[in-house]
Design an enzyme around this catalytic site. Structure first.
Site, PDB file in Angstrom:
ATOM      1  CG  LEU A  65      -1.898  -1.297   1.386  1.00 17.23           C
ATOM      2  CD1 LEU A  65      -2.550  -1.071   2.844  1.00 17.23           C
ATOM      3  CD2 LEU A  65      -2.670  -1.402  -0.012  1.00 17.23           C
ATOM      4  N   PRO A  66       0.175   2.402  -0.314  1.00 16.95           N
ATOM      5  CG  PRO A  66      -1.092   4.027  -1.583  1.00 16.95           C
ATOM      6  CD  PRO A  66      -1.244   2.813  -0.717  1.00 16.95           C
ATOM      7  CE  LYS A 171      12.076   1.608  -0.193  1.00 20.64           C
ATOM      8  NZ  LYS A 171      12.560   1.599  -1.523  1.00 20.64           N
ATOM      9  CE  LYS A 246       6.036   6.572   1.301  1.00 27.61           C
ATOM     10  NZ  LYS A 246       5.621   5.077   1.162  1.00 27.61           N
TER      11      LYS A 246
END
Ligand code: NAD
Length: 294
Positions: A65-66, A171, A246
């Site tokens: 998901l985003p 990440k 983000k």
């Protein structure tokens, strides 16, 4: 046979789910976008009408998901998916989200007897399609051993980064570095072209010189230099600039929490915010090139 539920069939999720199908796994799929569900159903997946429907017979759940808020609202709360998943199942949460958010979902899953790994990926849409993603995994080593055959159908390198949330930390560090490399490459390309160089010639010189990096190798931001790069397709496909912004925000949160000095990451975030303000958030992140050309 392992029954997998796959939730989130966007730029990354769709090709990842397709690779699970190709590897012979039985999968049920769900996305808010009906067309994506239908296209995988045409290839042999079971179309689910909701996330709860997708996980009904599953022993493994994969989600892509985003951002944090999508993941928390999918899994947590009385109506959340963790309440629907059979205890003893394994969840592989592959989205890039805040490490704290991942730890929250880890704790809620553990409380219900569900195994969970944070397993964000690197390698872009090309890596997702080719099944060569890198997985950065946070969580228990035993859970990773159970997950390995499934991750191996979608990726080439599988790293155990550490305990719950550690995959997300790795990440976020990686993507901060990627953004800095992309911006530096875009700036250098614009400088060289403005000074009269052929972009393809300059790209090749830098690729084979000490400025060489992943963006020059695989993802040149100058249109026309690399036939298959998003820059040559109007910056479509790939990894949206708003998702990079983000991730840079997550890196700044991590820097704040650890009193780390990350001036390059902070500047990268400001430049991506500018790109978003110009209406380019849905373009691939290599569109940061636009900031350096009129
Ligand atoms: P995307 O926006 O293309 O896909 C996200 C999908 O999730 C969409 O199809 C959306 O409809 C679906 N979705 C959202 N909420 C949902 C819900 N409640 N139930 C079901 N489906 C839902 O994004 P993407 O590019 O595929 O990226 C996914 C994640 O992977 C992000 O966290 C991103 O940061 C990360 N990532 C992306 C890339 C890349 O190159 N695109 C590379 C590495 C990591």
């Amino acid at each position: 046979m392992t029954q997998i539920a796959f939730i989130g069939l966007g730029h990354m999720g769709l090709p990842m789910a397709r690779n699970l199908l190709k590897a012979g796994f039985a999968i049920s799929v769900f996305d808010l976008v009906q067309d994506s569900v239908a296209s995988l159903a045409a290839e042999g997946a079971k179309a689910a009408g909701s996330a709860a429907d997708a996980v009904r017979d599953a022993t493994v759940v994969v989600s892509m998901l985003p951002a944090s808020r999508h993941v928390e609202s999918l899994y947590l709360g009385d109506q959340g998916l963790l309440a629907q998943i059979t205890p003893g199942s394994l969840v592989l949460e592959c989205s890039t989200i805040a490490p704290d958010s991942a730890r929250k979902v880890h704790a809620a899953a553990a409380a219900r007897g569900i195994g969970l790994l944070d397993a964000p990926v690197s390698g872009g849409t090309a890596g997702a399609a080719a099944g060569t993603l890198t997985f950065m995994v946070g969580g228990k080593a035993e859970a990773l051993e159970k997950a390995r055959p499934i991750l191996a159908a979608m990726g080439k390198n599988i790293f155990h980064a550490g305990p719950d949330g550690a995959g997300q930390v790795a990440k976020v560090c990686n993507n901060q570095l990627l953004a800095v490399q992309m911006i530096g490459t875009a700036e250098a390309m614009a400088l060289g072209v403005a000074s009269g160089l052929d972009p393809a010639v300059l790209a090749e010189i830098m690729r084979q010189s000490s400025g060489g990096n992943w963006t020059l190798e695989k993802y040149n931001p100058w249109p026309g230099v690399m036939e298959n790069a998003p820059a040559s397709k109007g910056y479509s496909g790939g990894f949206m600039a708003e998702l990079m912004a983000k991730d840079l925000g997550l890196a700044q949160e991590a820097a704040q929490a650890t009193a780390s000095s990350t001036p390059m990451g902070a500047l990268a975030l400001q430049l991506y915010r500018l790109l978003l303000k110009q209406g380019n958030g849905k373009l691939d992140f290599s569109a940061v090139q636009k900031l350096f050309v009129e």
